[in-house]
Design an enzyme around this catalytic site. Structure first.
Site, PDB file in Angstrom:
ATOM      1  NE  ARG A 179     -25.691  39.174  59.586  1.00 42.53           N
ATOM      2  CZ  ARG A 179     -26.323  39.256  58.414  1.00 42.53           C
ATOM      3  NH1 ARG A 179     -27.004  40.348  58.095  1.00 42.53           N
ATOM      4  NH2 ARG A 179     -26.332  38.249  57.584  1.00 42.53           N
ATOM      5  CB  SER A 197     -21.639  34.457  59.393  1.00 44.48           C
ATOM      6  OG  SER A 197     -22.456  34.009  58.351  1.00 44.48           O
ATOM      7  CD  GLU A 211     -23.160  37.469  62.307  1.00 43.10           C
ATOM      8  OE1 GLU A 211     -22.905  37.539  61.096  1.00 43.10           O
ATOM      9  OE2 GLU A 211     -24.062  36.739  62.765  1.00 43.10           O
TER      10      GLU A 211
HETATM   11  C1  LIG Z   1     -26.725  27.789  62.100  1.00 40.38           C
HETATM   12  C2  LIG Z   1     -26.870  29.270  62.331  1.00 40.38           C
HETATM   13  C3  LIG Z   1     -27.268  30.111  61.288  1.00 40.38           C
HETATM   14  C4  LIG Z   1     -27.401  31.483  61.488  1.00 40.38           C
HETATM   15  N1  LIG Z   1     -27.798  32.273  60.449  1.00 40.38           N
HETATM   16  C5  LIG Z   1     -27.954  33.599  60.607  1.00 40.38           C
HETATM   17  C6  LIG Z   1     -28.362  34.429  59.521  1.00 40.38           C
HETATM   18  O1  LIG Z   1     -28.604  33.965  58.415  1.00 40.38           O
HETATM   19  N2  LIG Z   1     -28.495  35.749  59.752  1.00 40.38           N
HETATM   20  C7  LIG Z   1     -28.257  36.319  60.966  1.00 40.38           C
HETATM   21  O2  LIG Z   1     -28.403  37.531  61.090  1.00 40.38           O
HETATM   22  N3  LIG Z   1     -27.886  35.554  62.022  1.00 40.38           N
HETATM   23  C8  LIG Z   1     -27.724  34.230  61.875  1.00 40.38           C
HETATM   24  N4  LIG Z   1     -27.308  33.444  62.924  1.00 40.38           N
HETATM   25  C9  LIG Z   1     -27.026  34.072  64.228  1.00 40.38           C
HETATM   26  C10 LIG Z   1     -28.222  34.009  65.229  1.00 40.38           C
HETATM   27  O3  LIG Z   1     -29.104  32.984  64.924  1.00 40.38           O
HETATM   28  C11 LIG Z   1     -28.975  35.323  65.312  1.00 40.38           C
HETATM   29  O4  LIG Z   1     -28.104  36.369  65.633  1.00 40.38           O
HETATM   30  C12 LIG Z   1     -30.094  35.271  66.368  1.00 40.38           C
HETATM   31  O5  LIG Z   1     -30.846  36.457  66.318  1.00 40.38           O
HETATM   32  C13 LIG Z   1     -29.587  35.068  67.786  1.00 40.38           C
HETATM   33  O6  LIG Z   1     -30.710  34.788  68.595  1.00 40.38           O
HETATM   34  P1  LIG Z   1     -30.584  34.067  69.991  1.00 40.38           P
HETATM   35  O7  LIG Z   1     -31.909  34.146  70.654  1.00 40.38           O
HETATM   36  O8  LIG Z   1     -30.001  32.733  69.824  1.00 40.38           O
HETATM   37  O9  LIG Z   1     -29.584  35.040  70.742  1.00 40.38           O
HETATM   38  P2  LIG Z   1     -28.349  34.673  71.666  1.00 40.38           P
HETATM   39  O10 LIG Z   1     -27.312  34.009  70.857  1.00 40.38           O
HETATM   40  O11 LIG Z   1     -28.771  33.999  72.911  1.00 40.38           O
HETATM   41  O12 LIG Z   1     -27.862  36.134  72.013  1.00 40.38           O
HETATM   42  C14 LIG Z   1     -27.321  36.972  71.021  1.00 40.38           C
HETATM   43  C15 LIG Z   1     -27.145  38.359  71.647  1.00 40.38           C
HETATM   44  O13 LIG Z   1     -28.430  38.901  71.898  1.00 40.38           O
HETATM   45  C16 LIG Z   1     -28.600  39.144  73.307  1.00 40.38           C
HETATM   46  N5  LIG Z   1     -29.989  38.825  73.611  1.00 40.38           N
HETATM   47  C17 LIG Z   1     -30.627  37.637  73.490  1.00 40.38           C
HETATM   48  N6  LIG Z   1     -31.933  37.776  73.822  1.00 40.38           N
HETATM   49  C18 LIG Z   1     -32.093  39.074  74.169  1.00 40.38           C
HETATM   50  C19 LIG Z   1     -33.199  39.852  74.629  1.00 40.38           C
HETATM   51  N7  LIG Z   1     -34.429  39.360  74.803  1.00 40.38           N
HETATM   52  N8  LIG Z   1     -32.981  41.165  74.905  1.00 40.38           N
HETATM   53  C20 LIG Z   1     -31.751  41.724  74.734  1.00 40.38           C
HETATM   54  N9  LIG Z   1     -30.679  41.045  74.335  1.00 40.38           N
HETATM   55  C21 LIG Z   1     -30.864  39.751  74.037  1.00 40.38           C
HETATM   56  C22 LIG Z   1     -27.591  38.255  74.009  1.00 40.38           C
HETATM   57  O14 LIG Z   1     -27.192  38.793  75.233  1.00 40.38           O
HETATM   58  C23 LIG Z   1     -26.440  38.299  73.009  1.00 40.38           C
HETATM   59  O15 LIG Z   1     -25.730  39.476  73.196  1.00 40.38           O
HETATM   60  C24 LIG Z   1     -27.147  32.056  62.766  1.00 40.38           C
HETATM   61  C25 LIG Z   1     -26.751  31.209  63.814  1.00 40.38           C
HETATM   62  C26 LIG Z   1     -26.602  29.841  63.602  1.00 40.38           C
HETATM   63  C27 LIG Z   1     -26.183  28.951  64.729  1.00 40.38           C
END
Ligand SMILES: Cc1cc2nc3c(=O)[nH]c(=O)nc-3n(C[C@H](O)[C@H](O)[C@H](O)COP(=O)(O)OP(=O)(O)OC[C@H]3O[C@@H](n4cnc5c(N)ncnc54)[C@H](O)[C@@H]3O)c2cc1C
Length: 365
Positions: free
Chosen positions: A169, A246, A350
């Site tokens: 992570r 998480s 996280e």
């Molecule tokens: C129901 C659920 C289940 C999940 N399960 C998992 C799992 O099994 N494993 C896991 O690792 N994660 C999990 N996550 C967390 C999440 O889905 C991941 O971390 C995912 O990669 C976040 O993507 P996002 O586009 O929604 O990012 P956001 O939540 O919008 O952003 C996350 C971070 O990334 C940055 N960011 C977003 N896009 C960019 C970009 N293009 N360039 C630079 N920075 C950027 C944002 O500024 C922020 O700091 C889960 C979340 C939920 C709600």
């Protein structure tokens, strides 16, 4: 003159997050080309606006007061095969592409490498930020490089896996996540006709119990099914999925520290309960944060006002409707405190906090 990129003013951000929390953005820009993105950055500079990056909103906790500047959501979604051999296929995917749609596409095309990462919400651009992982697989296993725009210097560079310094992570992009580095695209190397990665006990057992031949598609379906039971597939109709996944990472401790936890929990261990421990290299072990939370007396379904622990997963904090970020972070602090008092382990959050000032759980009591 109207800006030459899509931008809206006073945009409610809560509806753009899976938690459904956070105040408005002063401006939300949604560039889909590099020209639009550069125009957006210049416009932000001209108006002296602070900047934040938002993806699919599934791993962020946004301040109740909102973000009083420019929130940039890079929405470019193109996907190209850039190199292929008999053994592998390299695919370059723009940051705004939906992550799970990429996984579905790879599985349909019999390309192995990310099948266990099925059902993770969010965008491709955010995937390297915390080296997404699930069911025994991590992004870093297929990652080749990312094209990254530095929002301080406006220079673009290619980050390979070494520069990303991936860990559990973690990546080198995470400490400044949301503020400095924007991931324009990611290149992944898939294995053609590769075997699915079946390494995780629960996945292995579930697959063995089915009579079907193990394929990438079966692994994808099984992972999604297992995730759904734990509220880990985001679904507006599933109140237990209104989370950031998480909320705490699984702690990685030295062997002496793990022994210390065992001593503190000697009473429950004496009753025959065994502590889940995973080896993670020389002299270190990973503990299950969900298990520690439950040992601290915080059961699934525990509530604090409008927020609480998911009914089906002790590691997910959920907005039950009408919650606030303040409530959520106070609950998180309470969990952190109770787990530390009972087990000696300080759990680390996280998700990324997006706020005007830097935020840590120590700000909440
Ligand atoms: C129901 C659920 C289940 C999940 N399960 C998992 C799992 O099994 N494993 C896991 O690792 N994660 C999990 N996550 C967390 C999440 O889905 C991941 O971390 C995912 O990669 C976040 O993507 P996002 O586009 O929604 O990012 P956001 O939540 O919008 O952003 C996350 C971070 O990334 C940055 N960011 C977003 N896009 C960019 C970009 N293009 N360039 C630079 N920075 C950027 C944002 O500024 C922020 O700091 C889960 C979340 C939920 C709600």
């Amino acid at each position: 003159m109207a800006p030459s990129f899509p931008v809206a003013e006073h945009v409610a951000l809560a509806s753009l997050t899976t938690l459904g929390l956070g105040g408005p953005a002063r401006y939300l820009a949604t560039p889909s080309t590099q020209n639009e993105l550069l125009a957006c950055l210049e416009w932000g500079d001209k108006h002296q606006l602070e900047r934040w990056i938002l993806g699919g909103g599934s791993n962020v906790v946004i301040a109740d007061e909102g973000l009083p500047g420019l929130v940039i959501q890079w929405v470019a979604k193109e996907r190209h095969v850039v190199q292929e051999t008999e053994a592998f296929v390299d695919v370059q995917v723009e940051g705004g592409h939906n992550w799970d749609e990429l996984v579905a596409w790879s599985v349909e095309n019999n390309l192995a490498g990310v099948e266990c990462l099925s059902g993770i919400p969010g965008s491709v651009g955010a995937a390297p930020i915390q080296n997404i992982g699930a069911y025994g697989q991590e992004l870093c296993e297929t990652f080749v490089k990312a094209t990254v725009l530095d929002l301080e210097t406006y220079t673009t560079s290619e980050w390979d896996a070494q520069r990303c310094d991936f860990g559990y992570r973690h990546s080198a992009l995470k400490p400044s996540a949301g503020r400095r580095f924007l991931v324009l695209d990611v290149t992944l190397r898939f294995t053609r006709n590769g075997e699915p990665a079946v390494r995780y006990g629960e996945l292995q057992r579930t697959l063995e119990a089915s009579d079907k031949p193990i394929s990438l598609a079966l692994v994808r379906d099984t992972v999604i099914c297992l995730r759904r039971r734990k509220g880990m597939v985001f679904d507006p109709n599933d109140p237990n999925s209104r989370s950031a996944g998480s909320f705490f990472t699984n702690p990685i401790l030295s062997l002496e520290e793990v022994e210390g936890v065992r001593e503190r929990l000697a009473d429950v261990l004496a009753e025959g309960l065994s502590m889940p421990v995973y080896p993670v290299g020389e002299g270190q072990q990973k503990l299950a944060a969900a298990w520690l939370i439950e040992r601290a007396g915080l059961t699934k379904g525990t509530r604090w006002g409008n927020v609480g622990i998911s009914d089906v997963h002790a590691l997910a904090l959920v907005n039950r409707g009408g919650g606030t970020t303040q409530e959520l972070l106070s609950a998180a602090k309470q969990i952190q405190k109770q787990v530390q008092e009972r087990t000696g382990v300080l759990l680390q959050p996280e998700p990324v906090f997006l706020a005007k000032r830097s935020v840590s759980l120590d700000d909440f009591s």
